[in-house]
Each structure stands twice: as structure tokens, then as C-alpha cells.
Design a protein around this motif. Structure first.
Motif, short mmCIF file in Angstrom:
data_model
loop_
_atom_site.label_atom_id
_atom_site.label_comp_id
_atom_site.label_asym_id
_atom_site.label_seq_id
_atom_site.Cartn_x
_atom_site.Cartn_y
_atom_site.Cartn_z
N ARG A 54 0.97 -1.25 0.12
CA ARG A 54 -0.08 0.05 -0.06
C ARG A 54 0.87 1.10 0.07
O ARG A 54 0.50 2.27 -0.75
CB ARG A 54 -1.15 -0.15 1.20
CG ARG A 54 -2.17 -0.91 1.06
CD ARG A 54 -3.15 -0.75 2.03
NE ARG A 54 -2.81 -1.11 3.43
CZ ARG A 54 -2.73 -2.29 3.94
NH1 ARG A 54 -3.32 -3.14 3.35
NH2 ARG A 54 -2.44 -2.35 5.24
N GLU A 55 1.91 1.18 0.82
CA GLU A 55 2.91 2.48 0.76
C GLU A 55 3.38 2.50 -0.47
O GLU A 55 3.52 3.78 -0.83
CB GLU A 55 3.80 2.09 1.99
CG GLU A 55 3.41 2.26 3.20
CD GLU A 55 2.67 3.56 3.76
OE1 GLU A 55 3.19 4.57 3.18
OE2 GLU A 55 1.68 3.57 4.22
N MET A 56 3.88 1.50 -1.12
CA MET A 56 4.47 1.61 -2.53
C MET A 56 3.54 2.29 -3.67
O MET A 56 3.68 2.96 -4.27
CB MET A 56 4.95 0.24 -3.08
CG MET A 56 6.43 0.20 -2.46
SD MET A 56 7.04 -1.73 -2.69
CE MET A 56 7.17 -1.40 -4.60
N ASP A 57 2.33 1.84 -3.33
CA ASP A 57 1.28 2.28 -4.60
C ASP A 57 1.17 3.63 -4.02
O ASP A 57 0.87 4.30 -5.35
CB ASP A 57 0.01 1.46 -4.13
CG ASP A 57 -0.07 0.18 -4.51
OD1 ASP A 57 0.75 -0.35 -5.48
OD2 ASP A 57 -0.96 -0.69 -4.33
N LYS A 58 1.24 4.46 -3.02
CA LYS A 58 0.97 5.74 -2.78
C LYS A 58 2.19 6.44 -3.17
O LYS A 58 2.09 7.67 -3.70
CB LYS A 58 0.88 6.04 -1.15
CG LYS A 58 -0.41 5.59 -0.57
CD LYS A 58 -0.22 5.83 0.81
CE LYS A 58 -1.27 5.22 1.55
NZ LYS A 58 -1.19 5.37 3.05
N THR A 59 3.44 5.90 -3.50
CA THR A 59 4.45 6.69 -3.73
C THR A 59 5.16 6.31 -4.85
O THR A 59 5.91 7.25 -5.46
CB THR A 59 5.68 6.27 -2.61
OG1 THR A 59 6.01 5.13 -2.48
CG2 THR A 59 5.09 6.88 -1.31
N CYS A 60 4.97 5.36 -5.61
CA CYS A 60 5.54 5.01 -6.96
C CYS A 60 4.87 5.63 -8.03
O CYS A 60 3.64 5.71 -8.07
CB CYS A 60 5.60 3.29 -6.99
SG CYS A 60 6.76 2.54 -5.96
#
Length: 58
Positions: free
Chosen positions: A45-51
């Protein structure tokens, strides 16, 4: 598949959110912390927000 009656029964093989999934991280104090499914989902989820992923569909 059950070999006695020829039927297949569904098996619940997905790990529970807090059940270790086979890996661990080492914290700053040298302690081994098992990686859980919940930890993996949170990281995704964190990667989806930042990538910057694929372009969004119109």
C-alpha cells in the motif's frame, strides 16, 4: 483431491494476517522479527502511494 472418493475439497492455504510467511527482518537491536502477510500488504500500500506506476486509464 481426495483419493478415496474422487472429489476435491478446497484447502485454505492463505496465511492469516499475523502468521509468519517464511521470512524475517533484523531490527536495530539484532532481534529477528518474522514478516507477516499484514506487513507485506502494508508495504505494498505504501509503495502504491509513492511509486509512479503505469499511466492511469481515462
Amino acid at each position: 483431491m481426495n483419493t478415496q472418493n474422487g472429489t476435491s475439497a478446497p484447502r485454505d492455504t492463505a496465511p492469516k494476517p499475523q502468521q509468519p510467511v517464511g521470512g524475517a527482518i533484523i531490527d536495530a537491536s539484532g532481534r529477528e522479527i518474522p514478516i507477516t502477510e499484514q506487513m507485506i500488504q502494508q508495504a505494498c500500500r505504501e509503495m502504491d502511494k509513492t511509486c509512479m506506476g503505469a499511466p492511469k486509464k481515462a
